[in-house]
Design a protein around this motif. Structure first.
Motif, PDB file in Angstrom:
ATOM      1  N   LEU A 108      38.806  12.931 -11.957  1.00  0.00           N
ATOM      2  CA  LEU A 108      38.656  13.900 -13.038  1.00  0.00           C
ATOM      3  C   LEU A 108      37.312  13.721 -13.741  1.00  0.00           C
ATOM      4  CD1 LEU A 108      40.290  16.166 -14.347  1.00  0.00           C
ATOM      5  CD2 LEU A 108      41.169  14.480 -15.960  1.00  0.00           C
ATOM      6  N   ALA A 109      36.913  12.472 -13.965  1.00  0.00           N
ATOM      7  CA  ALA A 109      35.624  12.195 -14.610  1.00  0.00           C
ATOM      8  C   ALA A 109      34.462  12.667 -13.731  1.00  0.00           C
ATOM      9  CB  ALA A 109      35.492  10.701 -14.911  1.00  0.00           C
ATOM     10  N   LEU A 110      34.542  12.426 -12.420  1.00  0.00           N
ATOM     11  CA  LEU A 110      33.467  12.865 -11.526  1.00  0.00           C
ATOM     12  C   LEU A 110      33.404  14.389 -11.444  1.00  0.00           C
ATOM     13  CD1 LEU A 110      33.738  10.234  -8.663  1.00  0.00           C
ATOM     14  CD2 LEU A 110      31.955  10.431 -10.403  1.00  0.00           C
ATOM     15  N   TRP A 111      34.574  15.049 -11.452  1.00  0.00           N
ATOM     16  CA  TRP A 111      34.589  16.507 -11.470  1.00  0.00           C
ATOM     17  C   TRP A 111      33.919  17.020 -12.743  1.00  0.00           C
ATOM     18  CZ3 TRP A 111      37.006  19.766 -14.982  1.00  0.00           C
ATOM     19  CH2 TRP A 111      36.956  21.119 -14.671  1.00  0.00           C
ATOM     20  N   GLY A 112      34.255  16.428 -13.877  1.00  0.00           N
ATOM     21  CA  GLY A 112      33.658  16.821 -15.153  1.00  0.00           C
ATOM     22  C   GLY A 112      32.158  16.599 -15.163  1.00  0.00           C
ATOM     23  N   LEU A 113      31.718  15.487 -14.594  1.00  0.00           N
ATOM     24  CA  LEU A 113      30.280  15.213 -14.498  1.00  0.00           C
ATOM     25  C   LEU A 113      29.588  16.281 -13.668  1.00  0.00           C
ATOM     26  CD1 LEU A 113      27.830  13.327 -14.946  1.00  0.00           C
ATOM     27  CD2 LEU A 113      28.524  12.139 -12.842  1.00  0.00           C
ATOM     28  N   GLY A 114      30.190  16.657 -12.543  1.00  0.00           N
ATOM     29  CA  GLY A 114      29.606  17.699 -11.704  1.00  0.00           C
ATOM     30  C   GLY A 114      29.521  19.031 -12.434  1.00  0.00           C
ATOM     31  N   GLN A 115      30.564  19.390 -13.185  1.00  0.00           N
ATOM     32  CA  GLN A 115      30.544  20.634 -13.949  1.00  0.00           C
ATOM     33  C   GLN A 115      29.463  20.594 -15.028  1.00  0.00           C
ATOM     34  OE1 GLN A 115      32.424  23.437 -13.204  1.00  0.00           O
ATOM     35  NE2 GLN A 115      32.790  22.167 -11.412  1.00  0.00           N
ATOM     36  N   TRP A 116      29.337  19.454 -15.679  1.00  0.00           N
ATOM     37  CA  TRP A 116      28.321  19.296 -16.719  1.00  0.00           C
ATOM     38  C   TRP A 116      26.925  19.411 -16.130  1.00  0.00           C
ATOM     39  CZ3 TRP A 116      24.782  15.227 -17.766  1.00  0.00           C
ATOM     40  CH2 TRP A 116      24.154  15.309 -19.005  1.00  0.00           C
ATOM     41  N   LEU A 117      26.695  18.769 -14.974  1.00  0.00           N
ATOM     42  CA  LEU A 117      25.378  18.856 -14.336  1.00  0.00           C
ATOM     43  C   LEU A 117      25.068  20.285 -13.893  1.00  0.00           C
ATOM     44  CD1 LEU A 117      25.370  15.560 -12.248  1.00  0.00           C
ATOM     45  CD2 LEU A 117      23.890  16.125 -14.185  1.00  0.00           C
ATOM     46  N   ARG A 118      26.061  21.000 -13.401  1.00  0.00           N
ATOM     47  CA  ARG A 118      25.826  22.402 -13.021  1.00  0.00           C
ATOM     48  C   ARG A 118      25.448  23.251 -14.225  1.00  0.00           C
ATOM     49  NH1 ARG A 118      26.482  23.752  -7.943  1.00  0.00           N
ATOM     50  NH2 ARG A 118      27.735  22.413  -6.627  1.00  0.00           N
ATOM     51  N   ARG A 119      26.130  23.027 -15.349  1.00  0.00           N
ATOM     52  CA  ARG A 119      25.790  23.783 -16.558  1.00  0.00           C
ATOM     53  C   ARG A 119      24.391  23.452 -17.068  1.00  0.00           C
ATOM     54  NH1 ARG A 119      31.202  22.692 -18.005  1.00  0.00           N
ATOM     55  NH2 ARG A 119      30.516  20.988 -19.340  1.00  0.00           N
ATOM     56  N   ARG A 120      23.920  22.242 -16.776  1.00  0.00           N
ATOM     57  CA  ARG A 120      22.587  21.823 -17.213  1.00  0.00           C
ATOM     58  C   ARG A 120      21.498  22.300 -16.264  1.00  0.00           C
ATOM     59  NH1 ARG A 120      21.959  19.648 -22.094  1.00  0.00           N
ATOM     60  NH2 ARG A 120      20.962  17.727 -21.512  1.00  0.00           N
ATOM     61  N   GLY A 121      21.876  23.009 -15.171  1.00  0.00           N
ATOM     62  CA  GLY A 121      20.878  23.573 -14.276  1.00  0.00           C
ATOM     63  C   GLY A 121      20.575  22.753 -13.040  1.00  0.00           C
ATOM     64  N   HIS A 122      21.413  21.802 -12.705  1.00  0.00           N
ATOM     65  CA  HIS A 122      21.173  20.960 -11.535  1.00  0.00           C
ATOM     66  C   HIS A 122      22.010  21.395 -10.331  1.00  0.00           C
ATOM     67  CE1 HIS A 122      18.797  18.177 -13.887  1.00  0.00           C
ATOM     68  NE2 HIS A 122      19.759  18.164 -14.811  1.00  0.00           N
ATOM     69  N   GLY A 123      22.447  22.645 -10.302  1.00  0.00           N
ATOM     70  CA  GLY A 123      23.311  23.140  -9.235  1.00  0.00           C
ATOM     71  C   GLY A 123      22.668  23.067  -7.863  1.00  0.00           C
ATOM     72  N   ALA A 124      21.383  23.392  -7.764  1.00  0.00           N
ATOM     73  CA  ALA A 124      20.693  23.366  -6.466  1.00  0.00           C
ATOM     74  C   ALA A 124      20.635  21.945  -5.904  1.00  0.00           C
ATOM     75  CB  ALA A 124      19.288  23.946  -6.597  1.00  0.00           C
TER      76      ALA A 124
END
Length: 104
Positions: free
Chosen positions: A22-38
């Motif tokens: 759950l923490a890793l999923w949340g980290l991934g969502q946070w990074l995507r919102r910060r613009g690191h999706g690519a």
């Protein structure tokens, strides 16, 4: 003091793994919102390639372990007819999966 495993002792690692996931999923969502999706997508491609390579390497090991389990279940002291049938079904399913993967 009893050293026998308890239900709590069994569930504790599962709960920790769930929380980590759950923490890793949340980290991934946070990074995507910060613009690191690519960058995350590039990492995904590399991890997916590594997983496919691992399946190719570890596939023979799985068949080896299946064969060992089947051989142990055929030993008079360790197995029963039902266990032999289970191992044979498992081995057949693994071969069918391998054949389908090789045809693709």
């Amino acid at each position: 003091m009893s050293t026998a495993p308890t239900l709590v002792g069994f569930l504790w690692p599962l709960l920790l793994m769930f929380c980590l996931g759950l923490a890793l999923w949340g980290l991934g969502q946070w990074l995507r919102r910060r613009g690191h999706g690519a960058a995350l997508d590039k990492i995904d491609v590399r991890v997916t390639k590594a997983q496919r390579a691992a399946v190719k390497v570890l596939g023979p090991l799985g068949r080896l372990l299946t064969g060992f389990g089947r051989a142990m279940s055929r030993a008079p002291l360790f197995g029963s007819r039902r266990q032999q049938e289970m191992w044979d079904d498992l081995d057949q399913a693994a071969r069918e999966r391998s054949d389908r993967r090789n045809q693709q």
